[in-house]
Design an enzyme around this catalytic site. Structure first.
Site, PDB file in Angstrom:
ATOM      1  N   TYR A 234       0.750  -1.007  -0.061  1.00  6.89           N
ATOM      2  CA  TYR A 234      -0.158  -0.104  -0.092  1.00  6.89           C
ATOM      3  C   TYR A 234       0.750   1.164   0.323  1.00  6.89           C
ATOM      4  O   TYR A 234       0.743   1.839   1.078  1.00  6.89           O
ATOM      5  CB  TYR A 234      -1.140   0.344   1.272  1.00  6.89           C
TER       6      TYR A 234
ATOM      7  N   GLU B 211       1.806  -1.200  -4.826  1.00  4.11           N
ATOM      8  CA  GLU B 211       0.833   0.068  -4.730  1.00  4.11           C
ATOM      9  C   GLU B 211      -0.259   0.313  -5.846  1.00  4.11           C
ATOM     10  O   GLU B 211      -0.535  -0.798  -7.292  1.00  4.11           O
ATOM     11  CB  GLU B 211       1.022   0.946  -5.051  1.00  4.11           C
TER      12      GLU B 211
ATOM     13  N   CYS C 269      -3.862   3.666  10.191  1.00  2.44           N
ATOM     14  CA  CYS C 269      -4.818   4.608   9.692  1.00  2.44           C
ATOM     15  C   CYS C 269      -5.985   4.750  10.569  1.00  2.44           C
ATOM     16  O   CYS C 269      -6.588   6.118  11.634  1.00  2.44           O
ATOM     17  CB  CYS C 269      -5.511   5.427   9.070  1.00  2.44           C
TER      18      CYS C 269
END
Length: 234
Positions: free
Chosen positions: A88, A110, A184
């Site tokens: 990622y 990615e 996140c």
């Protein structure tokens, strides 16, 4: 067009204006990207290209603090043959910062082709020896033919807020010994630690460090969390 040009003339910080509609081509006046410089504790300054329409971190100051934290971590765990892999990877910003510490080279994955191209530009711009492929992280990690022994790899994962999917978590905790997890959402990180079957705790990892970075100070919900995991020796 007149409005866009007026905006650019009014403020030097406006590098471009973009109009996007579903059924017409994107209209760009000026540039559809910005560049950002990150200064690192080892004396390097790295320059990133961030492309309109693709994800990038909006908080440059805290992103720089996070990058320096990651550089310090890798300075402690990179060995003479160690390779760095990032899943990622976005525009390759983490890889740009950390790849020079890994004599074994660096590899990134990615899914967004626009970000993959930006990453290649960022690698070239900063003289970073790294490769990147355009592929879903979960597909690549499950089907890859690893060019090196995974025990000689430092793996960094920076998944979306949902965290790692079950298949990727299984491979990561089974085949890698050193994992840096940039979360996140700390709840997703906790879930991936506590998974009773394939989580980091169940697979014998120790959480050696944990740091939090407030990339979104206007939100009480989202705190970027960096966890460093090391497999315990048998």
């Amino acid at each position: 067009m007149e409005f866009a040009e007026a905006m650019r003339a009014l403020d030097d910080a406006v590098v471009g204006c973009v109009r996007k509609r579903k059924k017409t081509p994107k209209l760009v006046v000026g540039r559809d990207y910005v560049t950002e410089t990150t200064r690192l504790v080892d004396g390097r300054s790295v320059v990133f290209k961030h492309v309109e329409g693709s994800f990038s971190n909006p908080n440059g100051g805290v992103a720089e603090l996070t990058a320096n934290h990651l550089v310090r971590i890798c300075a402690d765990i990179a060995g003479p043959k160690t390779k760095f892999i990032e899943l990622y990877a976005g525009c390759g910003n983490h890889t740009c910062c950390m790849a020079p510490q890994f004599p074994g080279g660096a590899f990134a994955v990615e899914i967004d082709p626009v970000l993959v191209e930006a990453a290649r530009e960022n690698f070239a711009r900063n003289g970073v020896r790294a490769e990147i492929v355009c592929e879903r992280a979960e597909d690549w990690i499950a089907s890859r033919e690893s060019p090196t022994n995974d025990r000689d790899v430092v793996l960094l994962v920076d998944p979306p807020r949902g965290g790692l999917d079950a298949r990727t978590l299984d491979v990561v905790t089974r085949e890698f010994d050193d994992v840096i997890y940039v979360a996140c959402d700390c709840e997703s990180l906790k879930r991936d630690i506590d998974d009773e079957r394939v989580g980091f705790a169940a697979r014998g990892f120790e959480l050696t460090s944990l740091a939090c970075f407030d990339h979104a100070p206007t939100s009480p919900r989202w705190i970027e969390t960096v966890g460093v995991f090391k497999r315990r020796e048998a």
